[in-house]
Design an enzyme around this catalytic site. Structure first.
Site, PDB file in Angstrom:
ATOM      1  N   SER A 137     -25.420  15.718 -31.202  1.00  0.00           N
ATOM      2  CA  SER A 137     -26.637  15.341 -30.494  1.00  0.00           C
ATOM      3  C   SER A 137     -27.814  15.978 -31.202  1.00  0.00           C
ATOM      4  O   SER A 137     -27.658  16.987 -31.889  1.00  0.00           O
ATOM      5  CB  SER A 137     -26.557  15.865 -29.059  1.00  0.00           C
ATOM      6  OG  SER A 137     -27.803  15.812 -28.414  1.00  0.00           O
ATOM      7  N   TYR A 150     -25.437  22.845 -22.826  1.00  0.00           N
ATOM      8  CA  TYR A 150     -25.242  21.625 -23.602  1.00  0.00           C
ATOM      9  C   TYR A 150     -25.549  21.870 -25.080  1.00  0.00           C
ATOM     10  O   TYR A 150     -24.730  21.588 -25.956  1.00  0.00           O
ATOM     11  CB  TYR A 150     -26.125  20.501 -23.055  1.00  0.00           C
ATOM     12  CG  TYR A 150     -26.032  19.220 -23.846  1.00  0.00           C
ATOM     13  CD1 TYR A 150     -24.958  18.361 -23.653  1.00  0.00           C
ATOM     14  CD2 TYR A 150     -26.994  18.881 -24.786  1.00  0.00           C
ATOM     15  CE1 TYR A 150     -24.856  17.187 -24.378  1.00  0.00           C
ATOM     16  CE2 TYR A 150     -26.909  17.710 -25.513  1.00  0.00           C
ATOM     17  CZ  TYR A 150     -25.837  16.864 -25.307  1.00  0.00           C
ATOM     18  OH  TYR A 150     -25.737  15.710 -26.044  1.00  0.00           O
TER      19      TYR A 150
END
Length: 183
Positions: A137, A150
């Site tokens: 990501s 995250y």
């Protein structure tokens, strides 16, 4: 009426229930691969099933399900061309208040699960000079407030992927990191 030839190579895609995983599975199937589409629930298996897509129950945090996927690959006999480690979750909260259990769940799915799957399929990928695709990501490069867990899991995945790329290059296996933005 012409029929498509039987796929001669396999690709394993984790997290293929929805989103990027489902789109990846469909695209690879359209390109002639037999895609083993990892999903966590039977209902998701029915939704993704299509020509050249064989859904399999695969929660990447469950070693027995990873072993079953490997057994399926070995029994099939076709070479494994790639694994696309796409499964993931986002657990977002300020670092100060996020319970440790949630940190562990975040890392189990976004990091340790991918390592477990990769380790399990590496013998097949080494044999086929295949490819490891890690779906990371932009959060693996830039951390935002409340995204500590995250981003931490994605930063870890980026670091290990870079190391793995260097380890496997001499053996003909490529490691690729994909860093999508917001989806």
């Amino acid at each position: 009426m012409t029929t498509s030839p039987e796929p001669t190579e396999l690709v394993l895609v984790t997290g293929a229930s929805t989103g990027m995983g489902a789109a990846t599975a469909r695209e690879l199937a359209a390109r002639g691969y037999l895609v083993l589409a990892g999903v966590r629930r039977e209902i998701d298996a029915h939704d993704i099933e299509a020509a050249n897509i064989r859904p399999i129950i695969l929660d990447i945090t469950r070693p027995e399900q990873i072993a079953a996927a490997v057994a399926l690959i070995e029994a099939d006999g076709r070479p494994l061309r790639a694994v696309v480690n796409n499964a993931g979750i986002a657990v977002n909260a300020p670092v100060e208040v996020l319970p440790i259990a949630e940190w562990r769940r975040q890392f189990d799915v976004n990091f340790f699960g991918h390592i477990a799957v990769t380790q399990a399929v590496l013998p097949a990928l080494l044999k086929s000079s295949g490819r490891v695709v890690m779906v990371s990501s932009i959060g693996g490069r830039l951390a935002q407030p409340t995204y500590g867990a995250y981003s931490g899991s994605k930063f870890a995945l980026e670091g290990v992927s870079d190391s793995l790329r260097r380890e496997l290059a001499p053996h003909g296996v490529k490691v690729v990191i994909v860093e999508p933005g917001a989806v």
